[in-house]
Design a protein around this motif. Sequence first.
Motif, short mmCIF file in Angstrom:
data_model
loop_
_atom_site.label_atom_id
_atom_site.label_comp_id
_atom_site.label_asym_id
_atom_site.label_seq_id
_atom_site.Cartn_x
_atom_site.Cartn_y
_atom_site.Cartn_z
N ARG A 5 0.84 -1.20 0.00
CA ARG A 5 0.00 0.00 0.00
C ARG A 5 0.87 1.25 0.00
O ARG A 5 1.93 1.29 0.64
N SER A 6 0.42 2.29 -0.65
CA SER A 6 1.13 3.57 -0.66
C SER A 6 0.85 4.31 0.65
O SER A 6 -0.31 4.38 1.10
N LEU A 7 1.89 4.84 1.25
CA LEU A 7 1.72 5.56 2.51
C LEU A 7 1.20 6.96 2.25
O LEU A 7 1.53 7.58 1.24
N PRO A 8 0.38 7.50 3.15
CA PRO A 8 -0.18 8.85 2.94
C PRO A 8 0.88 9.92 3.13
O PRO A 8 1.85 9.74 3.87
N GLU A 9 0.69 11.04 2.44
CA GLU A 9 1.61 12.17 2.56
C GLU A 9 1.22 13.11 3.70
O GLU A 9 2.07 13.82 4.25
N ASP A 10 -0.06 13.13 4.03
CA ASP A 10 -0.53 13.95 5.15
C ASP A 10 -1.78 13.29 5.73
O ASP A 10 -2.27 12.29 5.19
N PRO A 11 -2.33 13.80 6.84
CA PRO A 11 -3.46 13.14 7.50
C PRO A 11 -4.69 12.92 6.63
O PRO A 11 -5.43 11.95 6.85
N THR A 12 -4.91 13.75 5.63
CA THR A 12 -6.10 13.55 4.79
C THR A 12 -6.01 12.24 4.02
O THR A 12 -7.03 11.68 3.62
N GLY A 13 -4.80 11.73 3.82
CA GLY A 13 -4.62 10.48 3.10
C GLY A 13 -5.04 9.25 3.88
O GLY A 13 -5.09 8.14 3.32
N LEU A 14 -5.35 9.40 5.18
CA LEU A 14 -5.81 8.25 5.96
C LEU A 14 -7.15 7.72 5.48
O LEU A 14 -7.54 6.59 5.80
N GLN A 15 -7.87 8.51 4.71
CA GLN A 15 -9.18 8.11 4.20
C GLN A 15 -9.10 6.88 3.29
O GLN A 15 -10.09 6.19 3.09
N GLN A 16 -7.93 6.60 2.74
CA GLN A 16 -7.81 5.50 1.80
C GLN A 16 -7.69 4.14 2.47
O GLN A 16 -7.72 3.10 1.81
N PHE A 17 -7.56 4.13 3.82
CA PHE A 17 -7.34 2.87 4.54
C PHE A 17 -8.60 2.41 5.27
O PHE A 17 -9.52 3.19 5.49
#
Length: 309
Positions: free
Chosen positions: A175-187
């Motif tokens: 899985r690609s790691l998020p760049e900032d907190p908004t990217g947590l939505q993908q998990f």
Amino acid sequence: METLANLEAFIRSAEFGSFSEAARRLSLTPAAVSRNVAMLERNLGIRLFHRSTRKLSLTEAGETFRLAIAENLEGIQAAIAGIGGAGNEPAGTLKVSMALTFGTMYILPLLPGFLQRYPQIRPEWHFENRRVDLVTEGYDAAIGAGFDLGTGLVAHTLAPAHVIAVASPVYLKGRSLPEDPTGLQQFQGIVQRSLRTGRLQQWTMRNAAGEEKAGHLPVSLAVNDPAAMQEAALLGLGVTMLAVPDVLPALETGRLIQLLPEWYADAGVISLYYSTRTLQPAKTRAFVEWVTEAFRNQRLAERFAGGRR
């Protein structure tokens, strides 16, 4: 001249609204406390309490008398303690409240050394995920975050309470790691439902530069206990947000990985709470000093910080 025992029995009974609780705090029997108060009433010629099977409350005369002697009594107690305290070994039941995970991981291991140093102290430690009322529930101290500082309570800061995003290496593989907190939505998200409010807990995260962004997780799984959240993360069920102390051993062994190492949610501070309404018992003072020294020696305040480690 009234004895100190009679006056102490009256003040503690008024403070706790109970002969039984006053007796526990004074290391007496309820009958002895009741007898001391009755003797004081007889000597003064006034009724100090309204008594019923359910409630103990001050009369108007009792409240007037309490206000007149309370501060003077504590001054006398402090003077006695100051003269004789140097040779007195801390002793008695030490009732402390703390969260289960935090308490078993960081406070319970301090107990063998503490008891070796203070063998006359009898620990009564309650592991519970709630904010207790120290005075009315008879606690000598509590460890946690976010307690209301009522009259006569003090909070001694131990470490920051930072919340971070974590997941297992198995879950993150590929899985690609998020760049900032908004990217947590993908998990997939493992989210806590508060026992106190019934609401799902979501966090706003910040970094060292002072930026703030929502770190909200999708609700793939909801549980009501941090230990269960960590276990679900270890099983590879998704990403969760937990306080650093709860996940530190798993992070240090690589069983969990911190996402967004620059970001954390600030939940305040972890503090050691105790009462200063009356002279602090030697057992409480010894406990506060022991825990504070352990946190300093183990650099726990630094290790609990949520920024890049």
